[in-house]
Design an enzyme around this catalytic site. Sequence first.
Site, PDB file in Angstrom:
ATOM      1  N   VAL A   7      -2.730  -1.703 -12.675  1.00  0.00           N
ATOM      2  CA  VAL A   7      -2.548  -2.200 -11.304  1.00  0.00           C
ATOM      3  C   VAL A   7      -1.349  -1.483 -10.707  1.00  0.00           C
ATOM      4  O   VAL A   7      -0.211  -1.689 -11.135  1.00  0.00           O
ATOM      5  CB  VAL A   7      -2.301  -3.721 -11.285  1.00  0.00           C
ATOM      6  CG1 VAL A   7      -2.203  -4.211  -9.832  1.00  0.00           C
ATOM      7  CG2 VAL A   7      -3.380  -4.474 -12.034  1.00  0.00           C
ATOM      8  N   ASP A  54       5.141   6.241  -9.117  1.00  0.00           N
ATOM      9  CA  ASP A  54       5.354   6.371  -7.673  1.00  0.00           C
ATOM     10  C   ASP A  54       4.140   7.099  -7.129  1.00  0.00           C
ATOM     11  O   ASP A  54       3.946   8.297  -7.386  1.00  0.00           O
ATOM     12  CB  ASP A  54       6.631   7.162  -7.402  1.00  0.00           C
ATOM     13  CG  ASP A  54       6.918   7.353  -5.911  1.00  0.00           C
ATOM     14  OD1 ASP A  54       6.020   7.049  -5.086  1.00  0.00           O
ATOM     15  OD2 ASP A  54       8.017   7.810  -5.575  1.00  0.00           O
ATOM     16  N   ASN A  81      -3.504  -0.690  -5.681  1.00  0.00           N
ATOM     17  CA  ASN A  81      -2.951  -1.762  -4.872  1.00  0.00           C
ATOM     18  C   ASN A  81      -1.698  -1.356  -4.101  1.00  0.00           C
ATOM     19  O   ASN A  81      -1.405  -1.927  -3.054  1.00  0.00           O
ATOM     20  CB  ASN A  81      -2.623  -2.955  -5.785  1.00  0.00           C
ATOM     21  CG  ASN A  81      -1.756  -3.987  -5.119  1.00  0.00           C
ATOM     22  OD1 ASN A  81      -2.204  -4.763  -4.276  1.00  0.00           O
ATOM     23  ND2 ASN A  81      -0.463  -4.002  -5.476  1.00  0.00           N
ATOM     24  N   TYR A 157      -0.740   1.191   9.890  1.00  0.00           N
ATOM     25  CA  TYR A 157      -1.207   0.494   8.687  1.00  0.00           C
ATOM     26  C   TYR A 157      -2.719   0.295   8.753  1.00  0.00           C
ATOM     27  O   TYR A 157      -3.436   0.557   7.787  1.00  0.00           O
ATOM     28  CB  TYR A 157      -0.499  -0.858   8.569  1.00  0.00           C
ATOM     29  CG  TYR A 157      -0.920  -1.680   7.370  1.00  0.00           C
ATOM     30  CD1 TYR A 157      -0.406  -1.415   6.107  1.00  0.00           C
ATOM     31  CD2 TYR A 157      -1.846  -2.715   7.491  1.00  0.00           C
ATOM     32  CE1 TYR A 157      -0.791  -2.151   4.994  1.00  0.00           C
ATOM     33  CE2 TYR A 157      -2.243  -3.464   6.392  1.00  0.00           C
ATOM     34  CZ  TYR A 157      -1.708  -3.182   5.145  1.00  0.00           C
ATOM     35  OH  TYR A 157      -2.096  -3.908   4.048  1.00  0.00           O
ATOM     36  N   LYS A 161      -5.808   1.887   6.284  1.00  0.00           N
ATOM     37  CA  LYS A 161      -6.791   1.089   5.559  1.00  0.00           C
ATOM     38  C   LYS A 161      -8.220   1.461   5.962  1.00  0.00           C
ATOM     39  O   LYS A 161      -9.143   1.394   5.142  1.00  0.00           O
ATOM     40  CB  LYS A 161      -6.530  -0.403   5.784  1.00  0.00           C
ATOM     41  CG  LYS A 161      -5.222  -0.879   5.160  1.00  0.00           C
ATOM     42  CD  LYS A 161      -5.161  -0.633   3.663  1.00  0.00           C
ATOM     43  CE  LYS A 161      -3.942  -1.257   3.026  1.00  0.00           C
ATOM     44  NZ  LYS A 161      -3.888  -1.067   1.555  1.00  0.00           N
ATOM     45  N   THR A 190       2.955 -12.130   1.724  1.00  0.00           N
ATOM     46  CA  THR A 190       3.610 -11.120   0.894  1.00  0.00           C
ATOM     47  C   THR A 190       4.760 -10.490   1.676  1.00  0.00           C
ATOM     48  O   THR A 190       4.936 -10.740   2.873  1.00  0.00           O
ATOM     49  CB  THR A 190       2.639  -9.990   0.490  1.00  0.00           C
ATOM     50  OG1 THR A 190       2.275  -9.245   1.666  1.00  0.00           O
ATOM     51  CG2 THR A 190       1.388 -10.529  -0.174  1.00  0.00           C
TER      52      THR A 190
END
Length: 232
Positions: A7, A54, A81, A157, A161, A190
Site C-alpha cells: 500500500v 517516494d 494510494n 486534484y 484523478k 483525511t
Amino acid sequence: MDTITLVTGGNKGIGRETARRLKQAGHTVLIGARDPERGRAAAAELGVGLVHLDVTDQTSVDAAAARVRAEHGRLDVLINNAAVNSVVAPLERTTAQDAAAVLDANLLGALRVTNAFVPLLRSSQHPRIVNVSSTVGSFAATLEHDMFDWQVVPPVYAISKTALTMLTLKYSRALPGILVNAADPGYTETDLNDRQGTQTVTEGSDAIVHLATLGDDGPTGTFVNRDGTVAW
C-alpha cells in the site's frame, strides 16, 4: 500461500486503514512511506512491513521493487494510494509548475510504481492492482453535481484523478491476467481535505479492500465506490 500486499502512502489516512484491514484479513502487508520516521511509527503500530517509497522519485521506486523482490520474490496486490492535494487555487492562478507537481505524484507516481512492480505481479498467481481515484475526477459526477467551485473541489486534484482513472482502464487492457481497477473512497476525513470529510477512514477503505480481495473471476477495468459502479 500468503498474499503479499503493498500500500503506497500507507502510513496515514485511508492507506493506513487499508493496510490495517488487509493485515486483519490475513495478508502480509507492506506500507510504502516517503517519510521514514512516520513510516516506521505506523508500521510498528500496525504490525506490518515498511518499504521506503517516494512515488515521485524513480530511484526510490526502483529500490523499493528490488527490496520486495529480494524479501518476498513476488507481489500479489499493489494499491496505488499515495496522493497529494497541494494546489487549492482557481485554475487561472495555478502555475504549470504547481500543477505538474500534483500530476507527478497522483498520476505519474502510479505509473512509476506500477511499471516497477509489474514483473513481481506477474510472478503472482492472483495479481491485483487497485488505483485510488476519486469521483471528483468523474465527468458525469462533475456535471451532475455542478462540481466547479474550486474551493470545494481543487481543479488540479480533480484533473489528476480523471487521468488516473483512464490510466487504470489502459492498464486493464495492457496487463492481461492482472485485475486492474480504480476505487473511489468517497468524501473521507483525511489530511487531504483538512479533516472535512464526512466518512470514516474505514468507510473510505471499503471499495479498496473489496477490489484488493477480488476472486479470480473478478472484473478488471472498473471504477467503483462502496455502493457500486461510479459513472465515468
